[in-house]
Design a protein around this motif. Structure first.
Motif, PDB file in Angstrom:
ATOM      1  N   GLU A   1      -2.787  -7.426  80.040  1.00  0.00           N
ATOM      2  CA  GLU A   1      -3.814  -8.137  79.403  1.00  0.00           C
ATOM      3  C   GLU A   1      -3.789  -9.787  80.188  1.00  0.00           C
ATOM      4  O   GLU A   1      -4.745 -10.230  80.654  1.00  0.00           O
ATOM      5  CB  GLU A   1      -3.888  -8.243  78.186  1.00  0.00           C
ATOM      6  CG  GLU A   1      -4.379  -6.925  77.429  1.00  0.00           C
ATOM      7  CD  GLU A   1      -3.358  -5.950  77.663  1.00  0.00           C
ATOM      8  OE1 GLU A   1      -3.636  -4.595  77.509  1.00  0.00           O
ATOM      9  OE2 GLU A   1      -2.174  -6.125  77.704  1.00  0.00           O
ATOM     10  N   GLN A   2      -2.656 -10.147  80.437  1.00  0.00           N
ATOM     11  CA  GLN A   2      -2.280 -11.678  80.928  1.00  0.00           C
ATOM     12  C   GLN A   2      -2.658 -11.645  82.336  1.00  0.00           C
ATOM     13  O   GLN A   2      -3.242 -12.536  82.839  1.00  0.00           O
ATOM     14  CB  GLN A   2      -1.135 -11.893  80.364  1.00  0.00           C
ATOM     15  CG  GLN A   2      -0.812 -12.388  78.852  1.00  0.00           C
ATOM     16  CD  GLN A   2       0.563 -12.667  78.745  1.00  0.00           C
ATOM     17  OE1 GLN A   2       1.692 -11.866  78.862  1.00  0.00           O
ATOM     18  NE2 GLN A   2       0.803 -13.922  78.102  1.00  0.00           N
TER      19      GLN A   2
ATOM     20  N   THR B   1       2.134  -9.578  80.110  1.00  0.00           N
ATOM     21  CA  THR B   1       1.316  -8.205  79.656  1.00  0.00           C
ATOM     22  C   THR B   1       0.116  -7.772  80.867  1.00  0.00           C
ATOM     23  O   THR B   1      -0.207  -8.879  81.575  1.00  0.00           O
ATOM     24  CB  THR B   1       0.918  -8.004  78.359  1.00  0.00           C
ATOM     25  OG1 THR B   1      -0.373  -9.103  78.252  1.00  0.00           O
ATOM     26  CG2 THR B   1       1.881  -8.453  77.202  1.00  0.00           C
TER      27      THR B   1
ATOM     28  N   ALA C   1       2.609  -7.567  86.441  1.00  0.00           N
ATOM     29  CA  ALA C   1       3.288  -8.015  85.062  1.00  0.00           C
ATOM     30  C   ALA C   1       4.998  -7.600  85.201  1.00  0.00           C
ATOM     31  O   ALA C   1       5.755  -8.639  85.053  1.00  0.00           O
ATOM     32  CB  ALA C   1       2.788  -7.160  83.987  1.00  0.00           C
TER      33      ALA C   1
ATOM     34  N   ASN D   1       7.899 -10.715  85.157  1.00  0.00           N
ATOM     35  CA  ASN D   1       8.985 -10.697  84.106  1.00  0.00           C
ATOM     36  C   ASN D   1      10.226 -10.463  84.925  1.00  0.00           C
ATOM     37  O   ASN D   1      11.233 -11.040  84.522  1.00  0.00           O
ATOM     38  CB  ASN D   1       8.558  -9.456  83.227  1.00  0.00           C
ATOM     39  CG  ASN D   1       7.679  -9.486  82.443  1.00  0.00           C
ATOM     40  OD1 ASN D   1       7.259 -10.742  81.943  1.00  0.00           O
ATOM     41  ND2 ASN D   1       6.982  -8.640  81.981  1.00  0.00           N
TER      42      ASN D   1
ATOM     43  N   ASN E   1       7.629 -12.080  79.147  1.00  0.00           N
ATOM     44  CA  ASN E   1       6.818 -11.047  78.286  1.00  0.00           C
ATOM     45  C   ASN E   1       5.355 -10.992  78.825  1.00  0.00           C
ATOM     46  O   ASN E   1       4.387 -10.722  77.789  1.00  0.00           O
ATOM     47  CB  ASN E   1       7.053 -11.391  76.799  1.00  0.00           C
ATOM     48  CG  ASN E   1       8.466 -11.344  76.223  1.00  0.00           C
ATOM     49  OD1 ASN E   1       9.033 -10.188  76.361  1.00  0.00           O
ATOM     50  ND2 ASN E   1       8.971 -12.341  75.693  1.00  0.00           N
TER      51      ASN E   1
END
Length: 261
Positions: free
Chosen positions: A124-125, A122, A209, A213, A120
């Motif tokens: 932002e990560q 994102t 991202a 994933n 998961n």
């Protein structure tokens, strides 16, 4: 697929490298291949390369732009592995004799300072995990004759990865709006195409991202220090002897590569 089928596909690709001879599409010579099979073939070949001393330096995301998806007739991205042996110094020269049928793409490369592991992850990560971004050129290449490939063929063939070039200008992630970055790809000082950060899934960070994933499905994660090529900002351009390519980015700077016979 059985292990024997994976080994057969791996052998065909390895022989293409060793004999420097293009092969027919795997999807036409080995029936009923799935995307999962194709990734198994890719991962198997990369593991063999690592066992023989190759070093993984990162990952590449392919088919993130509508231009490249339209070119190959697919509707989803893919990914491949980068090895240390694939990196060419910025401004360096490449002999076309070492390649099959290369094409050039301008991309934004992320260099990570932290691991990224799905499922998961994102945007932002991704931003927090990124050390810096640099301008990049990917030299895509295919062992499949005449680029007559579908998604299965390119995935099995390490996402049609050939070589890559990183520019020298390192920009920290909070100094740049990735979505607004523009790129001009120049061939012998003439602009041959253009693109923008939003051309790759709307945001280059979203591409990273997506990759983190997707890799989760195969038990793989992105590692600190790895280079992530986030996808071509425009369609690929054929490289010929004597060509010089420059991928020129707003804010980021540029990456350059030359081609000889």
């Amino acid at each position: 697929m059985t292990n024997a089928s994976i080994e057969k596909a791996t052998l065909l690709l390895d022989e293409a490298y060793q004999d420097h001879k293009e092969i027919e599409a795997l999807s036409s010579t080995i029936p009923n291949l799935s995307i999962e099979d194709a990734y198994s073939i890719q991962l198997h070949r990369i593991q063999v390369a690592v066992d023989q001393g190759s070093i993984i330096t990162g990952k590449k995301i392919g088919l993130t732009s509508l231009a490249m998806q339209s070119l190959l007739g697919v509707d989803q991205p893919d990914y491949g592995h980068l090895l240390a042996s694939m990196e060419i110094p910025n401004g360096g020269a490449v002999s076309l004799r070492t390649l099959f049928q290369p094409k050039i793409e301008g991309e934004i490369a992320f260099v990570l300072k932290e691991d990224l592991a799905g499922p998961n992850v994102t945007i932002e990560q991704v931003m927090r995990a990124t050390d810096y971004v640099v301008p990049a050129i990917e030299i895509i290449d295919s062992r499949i004759k005449d680029w007559k490939i579908n998604l299965i063929d390119t995935v099995a063939d390490n996402a049609s990865c050939g070589l890559y070039v990183l520019g020298s200008n390192k920009v920290t992630i909070n100094e740049i709006d990735l979505k607004s970055v523009t790129m001009q790809l120049l061939k012998n000082n003439e602009i041959v195409n253009e693109g923008k950060g939003t051309d790759v899934l709307g945001d280059p960070a979203l591409c990273v991202a997506w990759l983190a994933n997707k890799l989760y499905e195969y038990g793989v994660s992105l590692k600190a220090g790895e280079v992530i090529l986030s996808g071509a900002l425009s369609t690929a351009v054929v490289a010929e002897p004597g060509d010089t390519f420059v991928a020129k980015f707003s804010t980021l700077g540029e990456a350059t590569v030359q081609f000889s016979k």
